[in-house]
Write a protein that holds these residues in place. Structure first.
Motif, PDB file in Angstrom:
ATOM      1  N   VAL A 169       8.926   2.999   8.255  1.00  4.52           N
ATOM      2  CA  VAL A 169       8.195   2.827   6.998  1.00  4.52           C
ATOM      3  C   VAL A 169       6.735   2.538   7.353  1.00  4.52           C
ATOM      4  N   GLY A 170       5.853   3.472   7.036  1.00  8.77           N
ATOM      5  CA  GLY A 170       4.444   3.289   7.349  1.00  8.77           C
ATOM      6  C   GLY A 170       3.673   2.670   6.200  1.00  8.77           C
ATOM      7  N   ILE A 171       2.495   2.170   6.518  1.00  5.54           N
ATOM      8  CA  ILE A 171       1.621   1.565   5.520  1.00  5.54           C
ATOM      9  C   ILE A 171       0.714   2.655   4.952  1.00  5.54           C
ATOM     10  N   GLN A 172       0.647   2.715   3.645  1.00  6.62           N
ATOM     11  CA  GLN A 172      -0.252   3.660   2.988  1.00  6.62           C
ATOM     12  C   GLN A 172      -1.627   3.039   2.768  1.00  6.62           C
ATOM     13  N   LYS A 173      -1.662   1.817   2.228  1.00  4.28           N
ATOM     14  CA  LYS A 173      -2.940   1.130   2.015  1.00  4.28           C
ATOM     15  C   LYS A 173      -2.673  -0.324   1.677  1.00  4.28           C
ATOM     16  N   VAL A 174      -3.543  -1.210   2.166  1.00  2.39           N
ATOM     17  CA  VAL A 174      -3.499  -2.634   1.844  1.00  2.39           C
ATOM     18  C   VAL A 174      -4.919  -3.038   1.441  1.00  2.39           C
ATOM     19  N   PHE A 175      -5.070  -3.646   0.275  1.00  4.66           N
ATOM     20  CA  PHE A 175      -6.419  -3.953  -0.208  1.00  4.66           C
ATOM     21  C   PHE A 175      -6.365  -5.141  -1.162  1.00  4.66           C
ATOM     22  N   PHE A 176      -7.554  -5.763  -1.334  1.00  2.89           N
ATOM     23  CA  PHE A 176      -7.708  -6.874  -2.269  1.00  2.89           C
ATOM     24  C   PHE A 176      -7.887  -6.318  -3.680  1.00  2.89           C
ATOM     25  N   LEU A 177      -7.290  -7.017  -4.654  1.00  2.00           N
ATOM     26  CA  LEU A 177      -7.584  -6.709  -6.049  1.00  2.00           C
ATOM     27  C   LEU A 177      -8.955  -7.296  -6.396  1.00  2.00           C
ATOM     28  N   PRO A 178      -9.754  -6.589  -7.179  1.00  2.00           N
ATOM     29  CA  PRO A 178     -11.096  -7.108  -7.507  1.00  2.00           C
ATOM     30  C   PRO A 178     -11.022  -8.436  -8.247  1.00  2.00           C
ATOM     31  N   LEU A 179     -11.955  -9.311  -7.882  1.00  3.00           N
ATOM     32  CA  LEU A 179     -12.139 -10.591  -8.588  1.00  3.00           C
ATOM     33  C   LEU A 179     -10.874 -11.429  -8.628  1.00  3.00           C
ATOM     34  N   SER A 180     -10.080 -11.400  -7.558  1.00  7.44           N
ATOM     35  CA  SER A 180      -8.861 -12.208  -7.517  1.00  7.44           C
ATOM     36  C   SER A 180      -8.494 -12.465  -6.068  1.00  7.44           C
ATOM     37  N   ASN A 181      -7.477 -13.315  -5.864  1.00 11.96           N
ATOM     38  CA  ASN A 181      -6.975 -13.636  -4.530  1.00 11.96           C
ATOM     39  C   ASN A 181      -5.667 -12.910  -4.238  1.00 11.96           C
ATOM     40  N   THR A 182      -5.446 -11.801  -4.887  1.00 17.98           N
ATOM     41  CA  THR A 182      -4.204 -11.052  -4.722  1.00 17.98           C
ATOM     42  C   THR A 182      -4.431  -9.877  -3.785  1.00 17.98           C
ATOM     43  N   ILE A 183      -3.480  -9.710  -2.849  1.00 16.77           N
ATOM     44  CA  ILE A 183      -3.500  -8.580  -1.929  1.00 16.77           C
ATOM     45  C   ILE A 183      -2.409  -7.611  -2.364  1.00 16.77           C
ATOM     46  N   LEU A 184      -2.761  -6.346  -2.492  1.00 14.94           N
ATOM     47  CA  LEU A 184      -1.801  -5.313  -2.880  1.00 14.94           C
ATOM     48  C   LEU A 184      -1.504  -4.446  -1.657  1.00 14.94           C
ATOM     49  N   SER A 185      -0.223  -4.361  -1.285  1.00 12.95           N
ATOM     50  CA  SER A 185       0.197  -3.549  -0.142  1.00 12.95           C
ATOM     51  C   SER A 185       1.043  -2.381  -0.650  1.00 12.95           C
ATOM     52  N   CYS A 186       0.653  -1.167  -0.271  1.00 13.19           N
ATOM     53  CA  CYS A 186       1.334   0.046  -0.707  1.00 13.19           C
ATOM     54  C   CYS A 186       1.886   0.746   0.533  1.00 13.19           C
ATOM     55  N   PHE A 187       3.176   1.071   0.499  1.00 14.11           N
ATOM     56  CA  PHE A 187       3.849   1.665   1.639  1.00 14.11           C
ATOM     57  C   PHE A 187       4.173   3.129   1.350  1.00 14.11           C
ATOM     58  N   LYS A 188       4.549   3.831   2.394  1.00 13.43           N
ATOM     59  CA  LYS A 188       4.783   5.266   2.281  1.00 13.43           C
ATOM     60  C   LYS A 188       6.066   5.612   1.522  1.00 13.43           C
ATOM     61  N   ASP A 189       6.905   4.620   1.249  1.00 11.35           N
ATOM     62  CA  ASP A 189       8.105   4.879   0.443  1.00 11.35           C
ATOM     63  C   ASP A 189       7.881   4.531  -1.020  1.00 11.35           C
ATOM     64  N   ASN A 190       6.609   4.438  -1.440  1.00 13.82           N
ATOM     65  CA  ASN A 190       6.212   4.184  -2.821  1.00 13.82           C
ATOM     66  C   ASN A 190       6.463   2.758  -3.285  1.00 13.82           C
ATOM     67  N   SER A 191       6.773   1.859  -2.415  1.00 20.60           N
ATOM     68  CA  SER A 191       6.946   0.455  -2.809  1.00 20.60           C
ATOM     69  C   SER A 191       5.591  -0.240  -2.762  1.00 20.60           C
ATOM     70  N   ILE A 192       5.370  -1.095  -3.776  1.00 19.64           N
ATOM     71  CA  ILE A 192       4.097  -1.793  -3.917  1.00 19.64           C
ATOM     72  C   ILE A 192       4.391  -3.273  -4.092  1.00 19.64           C
TER      73      ILE A 192
END
Length: 1000
Positions: A169-192
Motif C-alpha cells: 500500500v503506497g502513499i499518494q499524498k500527505v498534507f496539512f489542511l489549511p488553517l488547522s492542525n489536521t493532517i490528511l493522509s491519502c493512500f493508493k487504495d483510496n483510503s483517507i
C-alpha cells in the motif's frame, strides 16, 4: 502575451512592457529557459511554488537551477544551482526568505533567497520526495515519498515523526489542511485518514466512495477553510467530500474528452478566499448523495495505537490492509544528518559491472555514499575563513580560466587544502588534480573539498614521499605491472628513452582529465571510487596497453608527450574492462594493492592530520620560497622606487617647460593688459571730467530745488499751524457748550433732589445744630489757612511773572536779532507748547467740572446716607458717622497736602526751566561771558504758565465764583490767541521778504 527567455542571465526583468492578459486564455507572460551552448536546448521547469502572499514564486528546472520571480517588483533572480533535478518545492515557511527543495538524491535542503546560502540539509527518505506540505504557521513541514511520510520541525530542522507503511500500500499524498492542525493522509487504495498534528491520533476516516463512481485518487485539493476536499484521478469524475460531515456529497462529471485529471486547485473569490467555489458550469452533476450522517453500523473503523484497519466490507470484495507504523515512546530514527544506509557497496559494484556506469541522476549521491563524506561544515568554514593562501593569489596567471566563478571556487578549494596541510601550497600539480572535481562540484564547495581530500588520502598514497620529485615508488609499481603484462611496449619505451614520468605521471597528476571527455571521465571514476585505491594505478597500465598500437608507432619524444597530454581515439569501456582483468591477473608480489592501504574515510568533526611527506624538504622549500619572495618584493620595491623617481623627474621637467611657457604667455599678456590699462585710464579721465561737469550742474539744480522745497515747507508748516489753531478753537467752543449743558442738567437734578431732602433735613437740624458750630469753626480755620496758602502761592507766581517780564525785556532785543532759523525753531517750540498748554487747560477745566459735579453728588449721597442712617439707627449711627467724617477729613487733608506739594514743585520747575531757556538763548546770540544775566523765559511760555497757575489757584473757589473766573480767563485766553496769531503772521511776512541766512 509576452515571452521571456531567461537564457544565461542570473537576474533581470520578467516583462519589459506593461503586462496585459491574453484575450482567450488569460496568460500574462510565458517564461522559458533556453541555453546558449554549442547545442542549444530547452531546460524544463519541473516544480513551482508560491509564497504566502502570492506575490513571489520559485521555480526549479531539471538541471537544478532555482529562480525566484517577484511579480510585484518585476524581477527574477537565480538563487541556487543544486546540480540535480528538484522533485518538490515549498516557499511558505515562517522565515519568508527561506524555501525547501527536494532533490533527486532523496534529500531535502533549505536555502535562503537573500544570502543564497544553505540553511540546513535534511535526510531520511529512501525514495524520491514528490510532495512538501507546510503548516499554516510555517513551523512544520511534511515531506512525502512513495513509502514514507516524515514530519519536520522547521525551527530545528529535526524530524519529529515518521509514517511507515507496507510496500503493498503506497502513499499518494500527505498534507496539512489549511488553517488547522489536521493532517490528511491519502493512500493508493483510496483510503483517507485525518490525524491530529500534535498527538498524531487518528481523528476520523472517510468512507469508501460508491461503486458506481470508483476512482483511483491521484490528485487532491482543499478549500481555504478546510471544509471541502476535491479528489480526482484517471477518470472524468470528480468527487467532492464534506470534511465536517465526513461524507461524499457530490460527484461531478467532466466533459467526455477529459480522460484524466492531472491537477486540482480551488480559485479564490473576491470575498470568500476560495471556500465556496463549485467547479465551472461546463460539467454536470450526475449524482447528489443525501446529506445524512453515516450510521456507525454502516461503517466501522477500528483504531489502535499500532495498527489501523479499513472498515469491514462484504466477503465478495477483497479487503486490503496496511500497517501504519508509528514510532512511539521516543524510538525515532534521526537520520537527517547521516549517510543513507540503504546502499551496499557489493551490489553497487555488481550494478556497475553490468551497466558500466552509475545513473546520471544518482551519481553524485552514490559518490558521496561511497566516499563516506563527513560533511564537516564547521571545520571547512574555519579553513575557508583563513582566506586565499598566498601561494594561489596569482592562480589566474598560470591557469587562465574563462569563468570567474569557477576560478574563485578553484582558488578557495586549493587554499583550503593548503591551510589543511602545508605541502599542498608547494604542490605544482594540485590545480590539475583538483580542477575536474571543482568543475563538477562548483555549487557545493564543501563536497568538492572533501572529495579531493579523500582522493588524496586514499588514491594518492605515497605520492609525496619523494617530494618535490614525482613518486618514484608509485611509478615503479606501474612499471612492474606493465613489464609483467606487456614487455614489448615497455621495451619500446626503454628504446626511445621514455620513462614512467612521461607515460604514467601525466595521467596521474591530471587524473585522466586531459585525455578523457567528461562522460568518459565520469564513467572511469564511477569504477575508481567503487574499488580499491590500486584501481587508479592499474588504470594507467590499462590505458597504455589499450593504446599500444599508436604508441608502438611513435618514435619521437614530442609525440609521446603530445599523446599523454591530449585526447585520443580510445574506448573507455575497453580500458575499464582491461583494468578489471589486470586487477585479477596481476601477481600478488607486484600487485599495488599489497603496498597500498585500504580505503579510509575522512573523520567526522575535524579533518585528519596529513603529514605523509618529507617535512624537512617542505620546510626548506618553504623557507627558500619565502626568502625568494622577500627578495622579489625588495627588488620590486626598489624598482618601483626608481620608477617613481624617474616619473617624478619627468614630471618635474614637464612642469618646468610648462612653467616657462606659462611665464612667457603671462609676460605677453601683461604687456597687452598694460596697454589696455593706459587706454582705459585715458577713458576714465575723460569720463571723470564729464562726470564733474554733470555733478556741478546737478549741484546747482539741487540748490534751487532745496530752496524751493524749503519755501514750500515753511508755507506748509504755517498752514498747518493755522489749521491746528482753528481746530483748537472749534474744540474749545464744543467743550464749553457741552460743559454748560452738563452743568445745567446737573443743577436741575440737584435742585429736585434738594427739594426732596429739604423736608427730611428739618427733622435733624436740631440734632446737628450742636455740632454745626464746631464744624463751622474748623471750616473757617481751614478757609483762613487756605487763603494764606493761596496768597503765598500768588505772591510766588507774581514774582515769577515779574522775573520773566524783566528778563524778557532784556532778551527781547537779542531774540529779535537772532537768525531766521532759530526764530523758526522757537516759534515751532512755542506752537507745540501752546498746543500742549491748551490741552492742559482743557484737561484742568474738565477736571474742575468733574470735581464740582463729584462734590455735589457726594454731598447729596452723604445727605441720603444721613437720612437713611437716621431713619434706621438714628442714635446708634451718629458715632459711626462722626468716625467716617473724621476719616474723610484726614483724607482730604492728605490730598490737599499732596496737591500743595505738587503745585509748589510745578512752580519751581517752571522757574528753573525758564531760566535755563533764557540762558540758552543768550548763549547763542551773545559773546562768551555776557550770558549770565539773561532772562530765562519768553513771553508766550510765561503767559501760558500764568494761565495754568491761575487755573490751578481757582480750584477751591465756590461754584459761582469759578464760573465768573472761568469766563474772564476764557476771554483773556482768546485775546492772547488773537495776538499770537497776528505776531506769527507778521513774522512770516517779514521772513518771506528777507532772504534766508544760514545758521552757524
Amino acid at each position: 502575451m509576452q515571452s521571456t527567455d531567461l537564457g544565461n542571465k542570473e537576474s533581470g526583468k520578467i516583462w519589459h512592457r506593461k503586462p496585459s492578459p491574453a484575450a482567450r486564455d488569460g496568460i500574462i507572460v510565458n517564461i522559458v529557459h533556453n541555453t546558449s551552448d554549442y547545442l542549444p536546448k530547452v531546460l524544463r521547469f519541473l516544480n513551482v511554488a508560491f509564497d504566502s502572499t502570492g506575490d513571489c514564486l520559485i521555480a526549479g528546472d531539471h538541471q537544478g537551477n532555482i529562480y525566484v520571480f517577484d511579480l510585484s517588483g518585476n524581477r527574477f533572480n537565480l538563487v541556487q544551482r543544486t546540480a540535480q533535478a528538484c522533485t518538490a518545492l515549498a516557499f511558505n515557511l515562517c522565515r519568508k526568505s527561506e524555501f525547501l527543495v527536494a532533490l533527486a538524491d532523496y534529500s531535502i535542503k533549505c536555502f535562503d533567497t537573500v544570502t543564497k546560502e544553505l540553511v540546513s540539509w535534511m535526510r531520511g527518505h529512501e525514495s524520491s520526495v514528490f510532495s512538501i506540505s507546510v503548516h499554516a504557521s510555517g513551523k512544520y513541514a511534511i515531506t512525502t515519498s512513495s513509502d514514507t511520510a516524515q514530519l519536520w520541525d522547521l525551527d530545528t530542522f529535526q524530524r519529529k515523526r515518521k509514517l511507515n507503511i507496507l510496500q503493498s500500500v503506497g502513499i499518494q499524498k500527505v498534507f496539512f489542511l489549511p488553517l488547522s492542525n489536521t493532517i490528511l493522509s491519502c493512500f493508493k487504495d483510496n483510503s483517507i485518514f485525518a490525524w491530529e498534528c500534535d498527538t498524531l491520533i487518528c481523528k476520523y476516516q472517510l468512507p469508501a466512495p460508491p461503486e458506481s463512481s470508483t476512482i483511483l485518487y491521484k490528485v487532491f485539493a482543499v478549500t481555504r477553510d478546510g471544509r471541502i476536499l476535491a479528489a480526482g484521478g484517471k477518470s472524468n469524475h470528480l468527487h467532492l467530500w464534506c470534511l465536517e460531515a465526513k461524507h461524499l456529497f457530490r460527484i461531478i462529471q467532466m466533459p467526455t474528452k477529459v480522460r484524466a485529471i492531472r491537477h486540482l486547485e480551488f480559485l479564490p473569490d473576491s470575498f470568500d478566499a476560495g471556500s465556496n467555489q463549485p467547479p465551472p458550469p461546463l460539467v454536470k452533476v450526475i449524482e447528489d448523495l443525501p446529506k445524512k450522517k453515516v450510521n456507525s453500523g454502516d461503517l466501522k473503523v477500528k483504531v489502535t495505537s499500532g495498527r489501523i484497519q479499513r472498515p469491514a466490507k462484504s466477503r465478495e470484495s477483497k479487503a486490503q490492509t496496511r500497517i501504519l507504523k508509528q514510532d512511539l515512546a521516543g524510538n525515532f530514527e534521526n537520520k537527517e544528518n547521516e549517510l543513507s544506509d540503504g546502499l551496499n557497496k557489493k551490489r553497487l559494484q555488481i550494478l556497475l559491472k553490468s551497466y558500466g556506469e552509475y545513473p546520471t541522476k544518482y551519481r553524485m549521491f552514490i559518490w558521496r555514499s561511497l566516499l563516506q563524506l563527513p560533511e564537516n561544515h564547521t571545520a571547512f568554514s574555519s579553513l575557508i575563513d583563513k582566506g586565499i593562501h598566498v601561494a594561489f593569489l596569482n592562480l589566474q596567471k598560470n591557469y587562465p580560466i574563462k569563468s570567474r566563478k569557477l576560478l574563485r571556487v578553484l582558488q578557495r578549494t586549493l587554499s583550503a587544502l593548503a591551510h589543511w596541510s602545508t605541502i599542498f601550497s608547494d604542490t605544482p600539480y594540485l590545480p590539475l588534480l583538483a580542477f575536474p572535481f571543482v568543475k563538477l562540484f562548483q555549487n557545493n564547495q564543501l563536497v568538492c573539498f572533501e572529495v579531493v581530500a579523500t582522493l588524496i588520502i586514499n588514491w594518492c598514497q605515497h605520492w609525496f614521499e619523494y617530494f618535490p620529485n614525482p613518486p618514484i615508488n608509485i611509478l615503479s609499481m606501474i612499471e612492474n605491472v606493465l613489464a609483467f603484462h606487456d614487455k614489448e611496449l615497455l621495451q619500446h619505451f626503454i628504446d626511445h628513452d621514455i620513462t614512467s614520468q612521461l607515460y604514467a605521471w601525466p595521467l596521474l597528476e591530471t587524473v585522466f582529465s586531459e585525455v578523457l571527455t567528461r562522460e568518459e571521465w565520469l564513467r572511469l571514476f564511477d569504477n575508481v571510487f567503487s574499488n580499491h585505491p590500486s584501481f587508479l594505478l592499474m588504470t594507467v597500465v590499462a590505458y597504455n596497453i589499450c593504446s599500444r598500437a599508436p604508441l608502438l608507432h611513435c618514435n619521437l619524444k614530442d609525440d609521446f608527450e603530445y599523446f599523454f597530454h591530449h585526447r585520443n581515439n580510445l574506448d573507455i569501456s575497453a580500458v575499464i574492462r582491461e583494468v578489471y582483468r589486470l586487477m585479477d591477473t596481476t601477481p600478488t608480489d607486484i600487485h599495488p594493492d599489497s603496498m597500498l592501504n585500504a580505503f579510509v574515510a575522512l573523520t567526522k568533526g575535524q579533518y585528519p592530520v596529513f603529514n605523509q611527506y618529507p617535512k624537512f624538504i617542505v620546510d626548506y622549500q618553504t623557507q627558500e620560497r619565502e626568502r625568494i619572495r622577500n627578495d622579489e618584493l625588495d627588488y620590486l620595491r626598489e624598482r618601483q622606487t626608481v620608477q617613481d623617481m624617474q616619473a617624478e623627474v619627468d614630471q618635474q621637467r614637464v612642469e618646468d617647460e610648462a612653467w616657462y611657457q606659462k611665464q612667457e604667455l603671462l609676460r605677453k599678456a601683461e604687456e597687452t593688459r598694460r596697454e589696455m590699462l593706459l587706454q582705459e585710464e585715458e577713458k576714465i579721465i575723460q569720463q571723470r571730467q564729464r562726470l564733474a561737469a554733470v555733478k556741478r550742474e546737478l549741484k546747482v539744480k539741487e540748490m534751487h530745488l532745496q530752496d524751493a522745497a524749503r519755501r514750500r515747507l515753511l508755507k506748509l508748516q504755517q498752514d498747518q499751524q493755522e489749521m491746528e489753531l482753528r481746530r483748537l478753537d472749534d474744540e474749545m467752543e464744543r467743550k464749553v457748550h457741552m460743559r454748560d449743558r452738563e452743568i445745567a442738567a446737573t443743577a436741575k437734578d440737584l435742585e429736585m433732589r434738594h427739594l426732596e431732602l429739604e423736608s427730611q433735613k428739618r427733622l435733624y437740624e436740631k440734632n446737628l445744630a450742636r455740632n454745626q458750630e464746631a464744624v463751622a469753626k474748623e471750616m473757617r480755620e481751614d478757609a483762613d489757612a487756605y487763603r494764606r496758602k493761596v496768597d503765598l502761592e500768588e505772591n510766588m507766581f507774581h514774582r515769577l511773572i515779574g522775573t520773566d517780564q524783566t528778563q524778557n525785556e532784556k532778551t527781547q532785543k537779542l531774540i529779535e536779532e537772532n537768525l531766521a532759523k532759530a526764530e523758526q525753531a522757537c516759534l515751532n517750540t512755542d506752537w507745540r507748547i501752546q498746543a500742549l498748554h491748551k490741552q492742559r487747560c482743557n484737561d484742568l477745566h474738565r477736571n474742575e467740572c468733574y470735581q464740582e459735579m463729584a462734590k455735589l453728588l457726594w454731598k447729596n449721597r452723604r445727605k441720603e446716607i444721613e437720612v437713611l442712617d437716621a431713619m434706621m439707627e438714628a442714635e446708634a449711627k451718629k458715632w459711626e458717622e462722626a468716625e467716617e467724617k473724621d476719616f474723610h477729613l484726614k483724607s482730604e487733608k492728605k490730598a490737599a497736602a499732596l496737591s500743595d506739594a505738587s503745585r509748589k514743585w510745578f512752580l519751581e520747575k517752571e522757574i528753573n526751566d525758564a531760566a535755563e531757556h533764557a540762558q540758552h538763548l543768550c548763549g547763542r546770540v551773545m559773546p562768551k561771558g555776557q550770558n549770565e544775566q539773561v532772562a530765562l523765559s519768553c513771553l508766550p511760555r510765561t503767559s501760558q504758565s500764568n494761565d495754568i497757575s491761575s487755573v490751578e489757584s481757582l480750584t477751591q473757589i465756590s461754584l459761582n465764583q469759578r464760573r465768573t473766573h472761568w469766563d474772564t480767563m476764557e476771554r483773556d485766553l482768546m485775546e492772547k490767541v488773537r495776538n499770537l496769531r497776528q505776531r506769527l503772521t507778521a513774522q512770516a511776512r517779514n521772513r518771506c521778504q528777507t532772504p534766508p541766512v544760514l545758521a552757524t
